[in-house]
Design an enzyme around this catalytic site. Structure first.
Site, PDB file in Angstrom:
ATOM      1  N   GLY A 138       8.862   4.906  -2.815  1.00 39.45           N
ATOM      2  CA  GLY A 138       9.961   3.919  -3.019  1.00 39.45           C
ATOM      3  C   GLY A 138       9.337   2.740  -4.000  1.00 39.45           C
ATOM      4  O   GLY A 138       8.297   2.976  -4.430  1.00 39.45           O
TER       5      GLY A 138
ATOM      6  N   LYS B 259       7.959   9.480  -7.856  1.00 39.14           N
ATOM      7  CA  LYS B 259       8.290   8.095  -7.907  1.00 39.14           C
ATOM      8  C   LYS B 259       9.497   8.064  -8.585  1.00 39.14           C
ATOM      9  O   LYS B 259       9.588   8.035  -9.951  1.00 39.14           O
ATOM     10  CB  LYS B 259       6.915   7.518  -8.630  1.00 39.14           C
ATOM     11  CG  LYS B 259       7.239   5.820  -8.844  1.00 39.14           C
ATOM     12  CD  LYS B 259       6.920   5.199  -7.558  1.00 39.14           C
ATOM     13  CE  LYS B 259       6.933   3.674  -7.932  1.00 39.14           C
ATOM     14  NZ  LYS B 259       6.518   2.853  -6.804  1.00 39.14           N
TER      15      LYS B 259
ATOM     16  N   GLY C 204       0.828  -1.197  -0.091  1.00 41.43           N
ATOM     17  CA  GLY C 204       0.070   0.091  -0.030  1.00 41.43           C
ATOM     18  C   GLY C 204       0.825   1.401   0.028  1.00 41.43           C
ATOM     19  O   GLY C 204       0.278   2.303   0.611  1.00 41.43           O
ATOM     20  N   LYS C 205       2.138   1.332  -0.617  1.00 40.81           N
ATOM     21  CA  LYS C 205       2.837   2.423  -0.593  1.00 40.81           C
ATOM     22  C   LYS C 205       2.357   3.466  -1.372  1.00 40.81           C
ATOM     23  O   LYS C 205       2.318   4.827  -0.996  1.00 40.81           O
ATOM     24  CB  LYS C 205       4.155   2.235  -0.949  1.00 40.81           C
ATOM     25  CG  LYS C 205       5.156   1.238  -0.069  1.00 40.81           C
ATOM     26  CD  LYS C 205       6.621   1.023  -0.895  1.00 40.81           C
ATOM     27  CE  LYS C 205       6.676   0.681  -2.031  1.00 40.81           C
ATOM     28  NZ  LYS C 205       6.171  -0.834  -2.250  1.00 40.81           N
ATOM     29  N   THR C 206       1.645   3.490  -2.383  1.00 38.69           N
ATOM     30  CA  THR C 206       1.028   4.245  -3.419  1.00 38.69           C
ATOM     31  C   THR C 206      -0.273   4.870  -2.875  1.00 38.69           C
ATOM     32  O   THR C 206      -0.355   5.894  -2.764  1.00 38.69           O
ATOM     33  CB  THR C 206       0.895   3.647  -4.655  1.00 38.69           C
ATOM     34  OG1 THR C 206       1.816   3.231  -5.275  1.00 38.69           O
ATOM     35  CG2 THR C 206       0.198   4.795  -5.683  1.00 38.69           C
TER      36      THR C 206
ATOM     37  N   PRO D  16      -8.204   0.988   7.659  1.00 35.36           N
ATOM     38  CA  PRO D  16      -9.067  -0.283   8.027  1.00 35.36           C
ATOM     39  C   PRO D  16      -9.021  -1.140   6.607  1.00 35.36           C
ATOM     40  O   PRO D  16      -8.788  -0.847   5.636  1.00 35.36           O
ATOM     41  CB  PRO D  16     -10.262   0.252   8.133  1.00 35.36           C
ATOM     42  CG  PRO D  16     -10.113   1.595   8.411  1.00 35.36           C
ATOM     43  CD  PRO D  16      -9.050   2.210   7.755  1.00 35.36           C
TER      44      PRO D  16
END
Length: 231
Positions: A119, A40, A15-17, A208
């Site tokens: 990253g 990015k 879930g970095k983006t 969540p």
């Protein structure tokens, strides 16, 4: 406020983006008129478009950024195959040029109040065959780090190892985000509670399970004052 923050994860697909885009929106909302752009530096996994090769995550970051700039400004190094960057670069016969990453970040810093840098993969993802890693690039840039923890089976080990590695790289971990990927609410809560006690940096957001992943929805989960206090 620091000029840039680096978002890394305990693994790929944690879930970095989602977190990066939500953080950009949260910072923009926190102070009206604040110019917050995403970056990015390198992406692997792309398709041809009118803008050349484009990556889905790079496009998401471009869409929420404050400034209207070319795609290449937000994602200067893009590789076609969705595999480890150093392998994708080898197959493309196009070595990764970290100078493009450096120049791109500096250009965005000059245009922004804050840059959220996302990253690729985890903390020590390789950039070339000579042991150059993303973590080394972050250390060279001296970027403070936000860690995204994918809360699922194995997350405690992955999170603690990532925290240890970030510290050993000589950069500052200023916070972490719990992105719940497990539908067992009780187990997820217990994992998060453990990590809150084990990680010195604060948990600045808990996302969540199966929440709406639109940036405007994710931004509300950030304790942005707590994060800014660490920055």
């Amino acid at each position: 406020m620091t000029k840039a923050i680096f978002v890394t994860g305990t693994d790929t697909e944690v879930g970095k983006t989602v977190v990066s885009c939500g953080l950009i929106k949260a910072l923009q909302k926190h102070s009206s008129g604040l110019v917050v752009n995403g970056f990015k530096p390198i992406a692997a996994g792309a398709e041809q478009s009118e803008q050349g090769l484009v990556n889905e995550d790079g496009l998401a970051i471009q869409a929420v950024s404050s400034s209207s700039l070319s795609y290449q400004t937000f994602n200067p190094v893009v590789l076609e195959q969705a595999i480890a960057p150093h392998i994708a670069a080898r197959f493309a016969k196009k070595p990764i040029d970290t100078h493009l990453m450096d120049r791109g970040l500096n250009e965005l810093k000059a245009l922004s109040d804050c840059v959220v840098v996302e990253g690729a993969g985890g903390w020590h993802v390789p950039l070339n065959d000579n042991a150059g890693t993303m973590s080394q690039w972050v250390a060279n840039q001296q970027l403070p780090v936000l860690l995204v923890v994918g809360v699922k089976l194995g997350c405690l080990n992955h999170a603690l190892l990532s925290v240890q590695a970030i510290k050993a790289s000589g950069v500052r971990l200023i916070g972490w985000v719990a992105n719940v990927l497990n539908d067992d609410e009780q187990i997820s809560t217990l994992n998060i509670e453990y990590l809150q006690g084990a990680i010195e940096a604060p948990c600045v957001a808990t996302i969540p399970y199966k929440t709406d992943l639109k940036p405007q929805s994710i931004e509300k989960y950030f304790n942005i004052n707590k994060l800014i206090g660490e920055m």
